[in-house]
Each structure stands twice: as C-alpha cells, then as structure tokens.
Design a protein around this motif. Structure first.
Motif, PDB file in Angstrom:
ATOM      1  N   LEU A   1       2.051  48.415  54.760  1.00  0.00           N
ATOM      2  CA  LEU A   1       2.453  48.085  53.399  1.00  0.00           C
ATOM      3  C   LEU A   1       2.657  49.375  52.627  1.00  0.00           C
TER       4      LEU A   1
ATOM      5  N   GLU B   1       6.665  46.168  46.393  1.00  0.00           N
ATOM      6  CA  GLU B   1       5.870  46.370  47.596  1.00  0.00           C
ATOM      7  C   GLU B   1       6.708  45.957  48.794  1.00  0.00           C
TER       8      GLU B   1
ATOM      9  N   ARG C   1       3.693  34.434  49.501  1.00  0.00           N
ATOM     10  CA  ARG C   1       3.327  35.304  48.377  1.00  0.00           C
ATOM     11  C   ARG C   1       3.698  34.660  47.049  1.00  0.00           C
TER      12      ARG C   1
ATOM     13  N   LEU D   1       6.499  34.977  54.756  1.00  0.00           N
ATOM     14  CA  LEU D   1       5.516  35.762  54.007  1.00  0.00           C
ATOM     15  C   LEU D   1       5.891  35.862  52.531  1.00  0.00           C
ATOM     16  N   LYS D   2       7.173  36.037  52.243  1.00  0.00           N
ATOM     17  CA  LYS D   2       7.622  36.083  50.847  1.00  0.00           C
ATOM     18  C   LYS D   2       7.353  34.751  50.158  1.00  0.00           C
TER      19      LYS D   2
ATOM     20  N   SER E   1      -4.512  39.029  47.681  1.00  0.00           N
ATOM     21  CA  SER E   1      -3.844  40.266  48.101  1.00  0.00           C
ATOM     22  C   SER E   1      -2.799  39.979  49.175  1.00  0.00           C
ATOM     23  N   ILE E   2      -1.831  40.854  49.273  1.00  0.00           N
ATOM     24  CA  ILE E   2      -0.807  40.721  50.312  1.00  0.00           C
ATOM     25  C   ILE E   2      -1.441  40.849  51.693  1.00  0.00           C
ATOM     26  N   ASP E   3      -2.499  41.658  51.814  1.00  0.00           N
ATOM     27  CA  ASP E   3      -3.214  41.772  53.103  1.00  0.00           C
ATOM     28  C   ASP E   3      -3.761  40.417  53.537  1.00  0.00           C
TER      29      ASP E   3
ATOM     30  N   LEU F   1       6.902  45.749  53.321  1.00  0.00           N
ATOM     31  CA  LEU F   1       6.178  45.664  54.579  1.00  0.00           C
ATOM     32  C   LEU F   1       7.124  46.045  55.703  1.00  0.00           C
TER      33      LEU F   1
ATOM     34  N   ILE G   1      -2.688  37.444  52.599  1.00  0.00           N
ATOM     35  CA  ILE G   1      -1.558  36.563  52.911  1.00  0.00           C
ATOM     36  C   ILE G   1      -1.069  36.830  54.330  1.00  0.00           C
ATOM     37  N   ILE G   2      -0.939  38.097  54.699  1.00  0.00           N
ATOM     38  CA  ILE G   2      -0.480  38.462  56.049  1.00  0.00           C
ATOM     39  C   ILE G   2      -1.482  38.002  57.098  1.00  0.00           C
TER      40      ILE G   2
END
Length: 136
Positions: free
Chosen positions: A41, A23, A117, A113-114, A125-127, A25, A129-130
């Motif tokens: 994403l 994935e 994660r 962000l990494k 979800s990555i959403d 971004l 986290i962002i």
C-alpha cells in the motif's frame, strides 16, 4: 454525488466533493487463488521506477517456483525493463493484449476490494479489508 440549489445558495449534503488522500495497492496474485503476493500500500501514484522497484524487491523474492508473470499494458509496465528483471530471476513474463482487463484476474480482485472499501464502516483500515477479502 450531485447537488442543486438556487443560484447563490449553498448545497448541503452528507459528503464533500473533495476527495481524501489517494491510496493505491500493488500486488501479485496466484492463478485460481484469492491470495495476494507481496501486497504494498502506498500514498500517491505509482510510476515505472516504483513498479520496477516493487517487482525486484518484493514480488520476485516472494516467488518460490519458476512462474509466469502476466502483465497488462499499463504505461508503467515498460516491457523491455520488466522482461529483463523477470527473466534474470528465472521467470517468464507475458503481456496481455491491449484493452483486455477481463483477462487479468487481479483486476477483478482490485474491483472487489474497491467495492468493499466503499461499503466498509468508517474507521476500518484498508489492511483489514484486504485481509478479510483474502480469507473469504
């Protein structure tokens, strides 16, 4: 993660060596603000055409005032094409010197962000986290 065993015996551990789906971004960032602009994403890798499409369709329309876009020298950042897209929209583009990630603020955001994660609970979800990163 590494594992050792006697020849012919299996190694057991908490993780497989296989990675999940990739994935990525892509986003813009305002100077001195933890705010991502036009975040997108996607699965897989980003090529020059994809980046230029994101630039034209999402980032440029999200810029409400004449802006300076700072880009690194990633191979997908085709300078002449990007310069044309940005300048036709009334903005300016500045390309950073080669090998200068510390001058590119968004690289610090991507790193954070990494890390978030990596340490997030399973199922987050990555959403999310962002969103949490941008609010903090």
């Amino acid at each position: 993660m590494y594992g050792w065993s006697k020849r012919g015996e299996r190694v057991y551990g908490e993780r497989q060596g296989k990675r999940g789906k990739k994935e990525n971004l892509v986003a813009g960032r305002r100077k001195n603000k933890k705010e991502l602009i036009a975040p997108m994403l996607f699965s897989g890798s980003l090529n020059a055409e994809g980046f230029e499409g994101w630039l034209e369709l999402y980032l440029i329309p999200a810029l409400t005032i004449p802006s300076v876009l700072i880009m690194d020298n990633a191979p997908i950042h085709r300078k002449t094409r990007i310069k044309k897209i940005v300048e036709e929209a009334g903005h300016t583009v500045l390309f950073l010197p080669t090998y200068s990630p510390d001058l590119n603020d968004i690289e610090h955001d991507f790193s954070a962000l990494k890390r978030a994660r990596t340490y997030a609970s399973p199922g987050v979800s990555i959403d999310e986290i962002i969103r949490n990163y941008c609010v903090a």
